[in-house]
Design a protein around this motif. Sequence first.
Motif, mmCIF file in Angstrom:
data_model
loop_
_atom_site.group_PDB
_atom_site.id
_atom_site.type_symbol
_atom_site.label_atom_id
_atom_site.label_comp_id
_atom_site.label_asym_id
_atom_site.label_seq_id
_atom_site.Cartn_x
_atom_site.Cartn_y
_atom_site.Cartn_z
ATOM 1 N N LEU A 185 105.706 -5.624 -11.772
ATOM 2 C CA LEU A 185 106.255 -4.702 -10.779
ATOM 3 C C LEU A 185 105.140 -4.005 -10.009
ATOM 4 O O LEU A 185 105.240 -3.802 -8.789
ATOM 5 C CB LEU A 185 107.158 -3.672 -11.463
ATOM 6 N N LEU A 186 104.068 -3.619 -10.694
ATOM 7 C CA LEU A 186 102.961 -2.954 -10.007
ATOM 8 C C LEU A 186 102.232 -3.900 -9.063
ATOM 9 O O LEU A 186 101.787 -3.512 -7.990
ATOM 10 C CB LEU A 186 101.981 -2.384 -11.032
ATOM 11 N N ARG A 187 102.101 -5.164 -9.453
ATOM 12 C CA ARG A 187 101.433 -6.129 -8.584
ATOM 13 C C ARG A 187 102.237 -6.435 -7.330
ATOM 14 O O ARG A 187 101.672 -6.882 -6.330
ATOM 15 C CB ARG A 187 101.166 -7.414 -9.351
ATOM 16 N N GLN A 188 103.537 -6.202 -7.368
ATOM 17 C CA GLN A 188 104.382 -6.455 -6.200
ATOM 18 C C GLN A 188 104.373 -5.306 -5.209
ATOM 19 O O GLN A 188 104.965 -5.416 -4.139
ATOM 20 C CB GLN A 188 105.820 -6.725 -6.654
ATOM 21 N N GLN A 189 103.734 -4.188 -5.552
ATOM 22 C CA GLN A 189 103.727 -3.032 -4.669
ATOM 23 C C GLN A 189 102.744 -3.249 -3.518
ATOM 24 O O GLN A 189 101.828 -4.064 -3.586
ATOM 25 C CB GLN A 189 103.332 -1.762 -5.445
ATOM 26 N N ARG A 190 102.961 -2.472 -2.444
ATOM 27 C CA ARG A 190 102.050 -2.522 -1.303
ATOM 28 C C ARG A 190 100.709 -1.864 -1.626
ATOM 29 O O ARG A 190 99.716 -2.143 -0.969
ATOM 30 C CB ARG A 190 102.674 -1.810 -0.107
ATOM 31 N N LEU A 191 100.677 -0.967 -2.621
ATOM 32 C CA LEU A 191 99.454 -0.275 -2.994
ATOM 33 C C LEU A 191 98.716 -1.060 -4.073
ATOM 34 O O LEU A 191 99.333 -1.750 -4.895
ATOM 35 C CB LEU A 191 99.775 1.135 -3.502
ATOM 36 N N ARG A 197 104.614 -6.821 -19.713
ATOM 37 C CA ARG A 197 104.445 -7.886 -18.713
ATOM 38 C C ARG A 197 105.248 -7.580 -17.456
ATOM 39 O O ARG A 197 104.729 -7.718 -16.335
ATOM 40 C CB ARG A 197 104.876 -9.215 -19.326
ATOM 41 N N THR A 198 106.490 -7.158 -17.624
ATOM 42 C CA THR A 198 107.310 -6.813 -16.454
ATOM 43 C C THR A 198 106.743 -5.590 -15.743
ATOM 44 O O THR A 198 106.756 -5.507 -14.514
ATOM 45 C CB THR A 198 108.747 -6.539 -16.900
ATOM 46 N N PHE A 199 106.230 -4.632 -16.511
ATOM 47 C CA PHE A 199 105.620 -3.426 -15.916
ATOM 48 C C PHE A 199 104.461 -3.803 -14.994
ATOM 49 O O PHE A 199 104.349 -3.311 -13.864
ATOM 50 C CB PHE A 199 105.151 -2.518 -17.056
ATOM 51 N N ILE A 200 103.591 -4.706 -15.454
ATOM 52 C CA ILE A 200 102.440 -5.120 -14.640
ATOM 53 C C ILE A 200 102.894 -5.938 -13.435
ATOM 54 O O ILE A 200 102.356 -5.799 -12.326
ATOM 55 C CB ILE A 200 101.441 -5.900 -15.514
ATOM 56 N N LEU A 227 99.259 -0.233 -19.346
ATOM 57 C CA LEU A 227 98.188 0.211 -18.465
ATOM 58 C C LEU A 227 97.905 -0.862 -17.435
ATOM 59 O O LEU A 227 97.843 -2.059 -17.767
ATOM 60 C CB LEU A 227 96.918 0.487 -19.289
ATOM 61 N N TYR A 228 97.766 -0.440 -16.184
ATOM 62 C CA TYR A 228 97.400 -1.366 -15.102
ATOM 63 C C TYR A 228 96.498 -0.631 -14.111
ATOM 64 O O TYR A 228 96.819 0.496 -13.715
ATOM 65 C CB TYR A 228 98.650 -1.879 -14.388
ATOM 66 N N LEU A 277 109.263 2.499 -10.048
ATOM 67 C CA LEU A 277 109.051 2.163 -11.455
ATOM 68 C C LEU A 277 109.983 2.967 -12.354
ATOM 69 O O LEU A 277 110.487 2.465 -13.368
ATOM 70 C CB LEU A 277 107.600 2.438 -11.834
ATOM 71 N N ARG A 278 110.238 4.222 -11.974
ATOM 72 C CA ARG A 278 111.158 5.043 -12.774
ATOM 73 C C ARG A 278 112.562 4.450 -12.740
ATOM 74 O O ARG A 278 113.264 4.422 -13.752
ATOM 75 C CB ARG A 278 111.156 6.460 -12.221
ATOM 76 N N GLY A 279 112.964 3.949 -11.564
ATOM 77 C CA GLY A 279 114.263 3.292 -11.483
ATOM 78 C C GLY A 279 114.333 2.048 -12.350
ATOM 79 O O GLY A 279 115.369 1.735 -12.941
ATOM 80 N N ALA A 280 113.212 1.289 -12.436
ATOM 81 C CA ALA A 280 113.193 0.102 -13.291
ATOM 82 C C ALA A 280 113.375 0.485 -14.759
ATOM 83 O O ALA A 280 114.070 -0.201 -15.512
ATOM 84 C CB ALA A 280 111.880 -0.657 -13.088
ATOM 85 N N PHE A 281 112.756 1.596 -15.200
ATOM 86 C CA PHE A 281 112.938 2.052 -16.579
ATOM 87 C C PHE A 281 114.367 2.542 -16.817
ATOM 88 O O PHE A 281 114.883 2.418 -17.928
ATOM 89 C CB PHE A 281 111.936 3.154 -16.900
ATOM 90 N N LEU A 282 115.021 3.128 -15.799
ATOM 91 C CA LEU A 282 116.410 3.560 -15.970
ATOM 92 C C LEU A 282 117.331 2.360 -16.136
ATOM 93 O O LEU A 282 118.269 2.386 -16.930
ATOM 94 C CB LEU A 282 116.845 4.406 -14.768
ATOM 95 N N VAL A 283 117.073 1.294 -15.375
ATOM 96 C CA VAL A 283 117.905 0.091 -15.500
ATOM 97 C C VAL A 283 117.639 -0.613 -16.822
ATOM 98 O O VAL A 283 118.562 -1.094 -17.491
ATOM 99 C CB VAL A 283 117.631 -0.847 -14.304
ATOM 100 N N ASN A 284 116.371 -0.660 -17.232
ATOM 101 C CA ASN A 284 115.988 -1.360 -18.451
ATOM 102 C C ASN A 284 115.049 -0.469 -19.252
ATOM 103 O O ASN A 284 113.833 -0.499 -19.064
ATOM 104 C CB ASN A 284 115.315 -2.689 -18.107
ATOM 105 N N PRO A 285 115.596 0.400 -20.151
ATOM 106 C CA PRO A 285 114.711 1.281 -20.935
ATOM 107 C C PRO A 285 113.720 0.519 -21.799
ATOM 108 O O PRO A 285 112.667 1.041 -22.138
ATOM 109 C CB PRO A 285 115.689 2.110 -21.777
#
Length: 715
Positions: free
Chosen positions: A89-95, A84-87, A151-152, A71-79
């Motif tokens: 990305l979290l839904r695509q995780q294995r956790l 919506r994109t944040f949520i 928040l997610y 997620l930190r890398g995603a913020f570096l690419v797109n500050p």
Amino acid sequence: MRRFVQHLFSNRAAVLVAVLCVGLLCTGLMHLWMYRMQTRLVQQRLDQQATLAAVRIEARMDRLSEMARGLRGAFLVNPGLDRRTFIQLLRQQRLSPELGDYLMAAYIREVPAAQVDAFLARQQQPALGSAGQVTLRNFGSRGSYYLIDYLYPDNNVTHAYMGFDIGGLPTRLKALESIRDRNQPVLSPPIPLLALRKHPPVFALRYPLYRPDLPLDTAAQRRAAFHGFLSITVLLSDVERWVKLALPPGMHYSLWQSWQDPAWGPTDHARRMLEGGPAAVSRGLNSEVLINLQGAQWRLVLEETPASRSDLFWLWPAGFSLSLLLAMAFGWQGMPQRKQEPAMLRGVDRILTLVEHLPAMVVLRDAANVVVYGNRAAQCWLGEEEPLLGRSEQIWSAAELSSHEEHNALHLVLPDRNGEERHLALTILPLSGYPGHRATIVRDVTEEQRREVELTMRRQRMSELLEIVCDWYWELDTEHRITYVSSSQFARVGFNLSVLLGKRSWEIADGALTQQEWEAHRQRLDRRQPYRDFILRVPMEGRFYVVSLSGRPHYDTAGRFQGYRGVARDITEAVTLQEHTQAQAVRHERILEALGEGLIALDAAGRVQYLNSAAMALTGYSAEEATGLPVERVLVMVDDVHSVPLPNLCGPLLVGQAQTVRPRRCVLLNKYSLRIAVEESAVAMREANGRLAGVVIAFRDEGVPLRPPEPEAER
């Protein structure tokens, strides 16, 4: 003595008591031996379970850290990453929080005090009423607030944190500012949920986020580039569930926090966070293992429970009953004088029966070198068709026929009947009391030889891999003195290792580190914490070596601290090259600053990367103002007659249409609207593979004073 024994065995009561006492003594010895064996097995099981549980907990936390880094890398690419994109990305995780991997993930934004009301107004949702609104403590007393923006999952439990200020407490605010200034992710100690006070404490893994286009070399630069935190929150009850899943049932456990990052305050003593399982045995066995996390260190302790051992008291009734039966048998039987074989003959028969079934090959020869006995294994080596008894020739080696009255041992490599090569250990023993008689004992050690060769190759492979990964490896004792250093690296330069052994690292250094740096390193060693890439300058053989040390604490099977083990890399050449490169860069920069011409360096996108002093004087822009701006904003060229803007001279170079362009004379309109007659030229810079790296623009003042152009009406 003989009469005493005969009298003893003639008295049945005395025989009964003697045999009973011997049986009870044997029972006690058996109980002691079984207790020690059981103790060793319980300790091994505790050590194995503790290590396995620690590895599983570290794996769980590493997966959370990996998700946070993604997620930190995603913020570096797109500050400007939206909610919506944040949520997504979290839904695509294995956790998943639904599976109990974590409670919630949040993006915490730094909001200036003047913008707090507008921020909270954006967070409100009419469908939810006043949900998400909070009342900030001491509003206006701080310059900025750390408010949860994304928040997610956003559910009934976690929605109370929408827009919440996580820096409301002074201790937490101090910790957040420390994490921000050091650019280091840190796992918090157990902290209560301020907005959810009925829930158990949590751990929060916080990563600072910065804008990608700003430098982060100093704390001030990090504060300027900082825009928020990424927070992963895990319930303490979930950590307890991880521990229970990693341990078998019936195990007493406790989880301690042995060290935490100084951002959360000093760690005076270890604090117990969890404890569970059946009651432990007082002064029983235990096993401890350290769990190293981001900015924290936990210690998992497993203790022996009553269920860890099986009851051995059954041994005493069984031993007493068996001893009583034997005593009664001896007492009633007495010592009858039966006519039977002599005791020596019975002993010889037993010995021959034992030797006959040995896996080793045994052959007896008389003084004339004739085989008088051979067991089954020896006959199998020759084959059933070959006679063994009466044989006077050698079977394995000529040493069998030697007449020397001494012990002889040989290692042989011979083919067996199937032609397969076998390794044999041959031993020739003279028989005392029988001159010239010898016993030849041959053992097949092929498997032992294979395992020894395999072990040697494995050790050699490990040593070679260590030499590839590092230059040498070392060990320290409990007093931090050097006890071992691998000699391969030093043998090549002819250095004597004896000057290093027995010394501490601060006793062999050249003093390049400050007293404060050494004190911090000694405190880390005293706290038994691992360290990595500790740079040290060491004088050896008239020159200085710069080495990078990495080490971890070492414990024995009982959990006692034994010192440190680690590896070292010789980075002298890299440091020397870096210092030389920095000196060259400083020298080149001074040369460029001394030039009378203005120089501007652009990247491949046409943005300013460097200006020398002459360029800053002509354009009116400082280096801080111009860096990152398009060249059209910094270098404005107009026609000297009509003041018409001229096209950018480096345009064809940036699109790859040319390598150089012809110089031109024009008028520079600087930041303060001053008109300066200049001569401008440009050239493209390319990498070794031909790809465009940037453009250099040179321009010099022609020294011709210019006046602003007159309006058309005045002409």
